[in-house]
Design a protein around this motif. Structure first.
Motif, PDB file in Angstrom:
ATOM      1  N   LEU A   1       1.118  -0.783   0.306  1.00 40.41           N
ATOM      2  CA  LEU A   1      -0.014  -0.176  -0.011  1.00 40.41           C
ATOM      3  C   LEU A   1       0.809   1.556  -0.087  1.00 40.41           C
ATOM      4  N   HIS A   2       1.610   1.434  -0.351  1.00 39.28           N
ATOM      5  CA  HIS A   2       2.798   1.816  -0.788  1.00 39.28           C
ATOM      6  C   HIS A   2       4.279   2.185  -1.668  1.00 39.28           C
ATOM      7  N   SER A   3       3.639   3.009  -2.912  1.00 37.85           N
ATOM      8  CA  SER A   3       4.413   2.652  -4.030  1.00 37.85           C
ATOM      9  C   SER A   3       4.391   4.080  -4.810  1.00 37.85           C
ATOM     10  N   HIS A   4       5.534   4.542  -5.693  1.00 39.25           N
ATOM     11  CA  HIS A   4       6.037   5.044  -6.419  1.00 39.25           C
ATOM     12  C   HIS A   4       6.063   4.636  -8.081  1.00 39.25           C
ATOM     13  N   THR A   5       5.513   5.787  -9.050  1.00 47.78           N
ATOM     14  CA  THR A   5       5.234   5.732 -10.323  1.00 47.78           C
ATOM     15  C   THR A   5       6.167   7.145 -10.992  1.00 47.78           C
TER      16      THR A   5
ATOM     17  N   ASP B   1       2.050   8.853  -5.085  1.00 48.30           N
ATOM     18  CA  ASP B   1       2.989   9.556  -6.095  1.00 48.30           C
ATOM     19  C   ASP B   1       2.781  10.609  -4.766  1.00 48.30           C
ATOM     20  N   HIS B   2       3.808  11.178  -4.641  1.00 53.53           N
ATOM     21  CA  HIS B   2       4.382  12.431  -3.971  1.00 53.53           C
ATOM     22  C   HIS B   2       3.101  13.528  -4.738  1.00 53.53           C
ATOM     23  N   ASP B   3       2.018  13.723  -3.962  1.00 51.91           N
ATOM     24  CA  ASP B   3       0.661  14.948  -3.853  1.00 51.91           C
ATOM     25  C   ASP B   3       0.471  14.614  -5.421  1.00 51.91           C
TER      26      ASP B   3
ATOM     27  N   ILE C   1      -1.956   8.542  -2.741  1.00 52.28           N
ATOM     28  CA  ILE C   1      -1.304   9.331  -2.266  1.00 52.28           C
ATOM     29  C   ILE C   1       0.106   9.658  -1.194  1.00 52.28           C
ATOM     30  N   GLU C   2       0.653  10.094  -1.271  1.00 50.05           N
ATOM     31  CA  GLU C   2       2.051  10.630  -0.661  1.00 50.05           C
ATOM     32  C   GLU C   2       1.607  12.010  -0.378  1.00 50.05           C
ATOM     33  N   PHE C   3       0.908  12.736   0.830  1.00 50.48           N
ATOM     34  CA  PHE C   3       0.997  13.779   0.893  1.00 50.48           C
ATOM     35  C   PHE C   3       2.420  14.369   2.173  1.00 50.48           C
TER      36      PHE C   3
ATOM     37  N   SER D   1       5.900  -0.889   0.735  1.00 47.81           N
ATOM     38  CA  SER D   1       7.713  -1.334   0.295  1.00 47.81           C
ATOM     39  C   SER D   1       8.226   0.085   0.413  1.00 47.81           C
ATOM     40  N   ASP D   2       7.281   1.157  -0.309  1.00 47.23           N
ATOM     41  CA  ASP D   2       7.696   2.326  -0.794  1.00 47.23           C
ATOM     42  C   ASP D   2       8.694   1.913  -1.939  1.00 47.23           C
ATOM     43  N   PHE D   3       8.166   1.387  -2.848  1.00 47.42           N
ATOM     44  CA  PHE D   3       8.782   0.764  -4.063  1.00 47.42           C
ATOM     45  C   PHE D   3       8.999   2.309  -5.115  1.00 47.42           C
ATOM     46  N   HIS D   4      10.387   2.694  -5.624  1.00 44.04           N
ATOM     47  CA  HIS D   4      10.716   3.169  -6.190  1.00 44.04           C
ATOM     48  C   HIS D   4      11.139   2.711  -7.790  1.00 44.04           C
ATOM     49  N   ARG D   5      11.749   2.124  -7.645  1.00 45.54           N
ATOM     50  CA  ARG D   5      12.694   1.598  -9.108  1.00 45.54           C
ATOM     51  C   ARG D   5      12.531  -0.150  -8.651  1.00 45.54           C
TER      52      ARG D   5
HETATM   53 MN    MN Z   1       6.484   7.128  -0.297  1.00 46.33          MN
END
Ligand code: MN
Ligand code: AMP
Ligand code: MN
Ligand code: MN
Length: 277
Positions: free
Chosen positions: A5-9, A37-39, A62-64, A245-249
């Motif tokens: 429940l935490h990931s980025h694109t 994603d950030h904001d 979303i991640e504020f 996971s806060d997955f980024h890459r």
């Molecule tokens: Mn994050």
């Protein structure tokens, strides 16, 4: 239930497009994936399209970025209605703050001899939100630093040469906007702020008082004791527990869905999700 429940694109500082992330999550046998994603929520529509017809459920996220007592604290919103005015207004304000901060960071980097920092960060961010991670990559590209970590350590962290104090919203504003959109507000990666025990408790308490519903209890970087401690804090303040996971890459740091098992005796945050698609 396998949930991340935490990931980025690429809508912010992740390396994979929403479609690529959804494909990767499907391959990792994930049932519930939130893109946070950030904001920005710009990656969500593509992610939902990509997940159609698969067993994977994409949760709006979303991640504020928030300011609290001189710290930058992140609040994740989950399972909200993307058309809610209160949410869209806060996103618009945060986007303006981000664009303004990027210009100011770029000014400072120019003075450190970095060439075209804003144009280069924009190129790396494509149309997505510009984050400090993009500036860190520009520093890497131009040989100013050898690692991303060094870019933050030397230039981008609080107190360093290219740091700009951000004008992010308050925690209570983020929580209110998420709740007004029918979503669940989650305190992101509580261990990442390196707070003392006393300050961490303060943060969790104030987050709960502001109307926050959950905290991230399981993250890949955690030591076993961290998870236990966060589970206790969650239960003490009647908060549900999230896992991300806060997955980024794709790299050796974190993988989607890996090593984020919730401990026993917590209330999983997905029990609060509506059936909204
Ligand atoms: Mn994050
Ligand atoms: P921003 O939200 O624009 O302040 O950017 C913060 C982002 O930079 C975080 O979400 C991380 O993805 C990334 N970041 C922060 N600290 C580091 C670090 N030490 N090394 C690599 N990436 C970092
Ligand atoms: Mn990031
Ligand atoms: Mn974060």
């Amino acid at each position: 239930m396998r949930a991340d429940l935490h990931s980025h694109t690429t809508a912010s500082d992740g390396a994979l497009t929403p479609s690529e992330l959804v494909l990767r999550a499907g391959n990792a046998q994930i049932d519930l994936l939130a893109i946070t994603d950030h904001d920005t929520i710009d990656g969500l529509a593509e992610a939902h399209r990509a997940a159609q017809g698969s067993r994977l459920r994409v949760i709006n996220g979303i991640e504020f970025s928030c300011s609290w007592e001189g710290f930058e604290i992140h609040v994740v919103g989950l399972d909200f209605d993307v058309s809610a005015d209160a949410l869209l207004e806060l996103i618009a304000a945060q986007t303006a703050t981000r664009i303004d901060r990027a210009a100011r960071i770029a000014d400072r980097l120019s003075r450190c001899g970095v060439e075209q920092p804003l144009a280069n960060a924009q190129r790396l961010a494509r149309n997505g939100a510009i984050t400090r991670a993009h500036f860190a990559r520009v520093l890497l590209e131009q040989g100013k630093v050898a690692t991303m970590e060094a870019a933050f350590k030397k230039y981008l962290r609080k107190g360093k040469r290219a740091y700009v104090a951000p004008g992010w919203c308050e925690i209570s504003e983020a929580v209110s906007a998420i709740n007004a959109a029918g979503g669940v507000a989650v305190l992101a990666h509580p261990m990442a702020y390196q707070l003392s025990k006393k300050w961490l408790r303060q943060l969790v308490e104030q987050f709960a008082l502001a109307g926050g519903q959950a905290i991230e209890v399981a993250q890949p970087q955690h030591l076993p004791n961290d998870r236990k401690r966060l589970a206790e804090l969650a239960n003490e303040y009647n908060l549900s527990a999230s896992a991300g996971s806060d997955f980024h890459r794709p790299d050796s740091w974190a993988e989607l869905g890996r090593n984020i098992q919730l401990p026993e005796h917590v209330s999983p945050v997905w029990n609060l999700f509506s059936s909204r698609e």
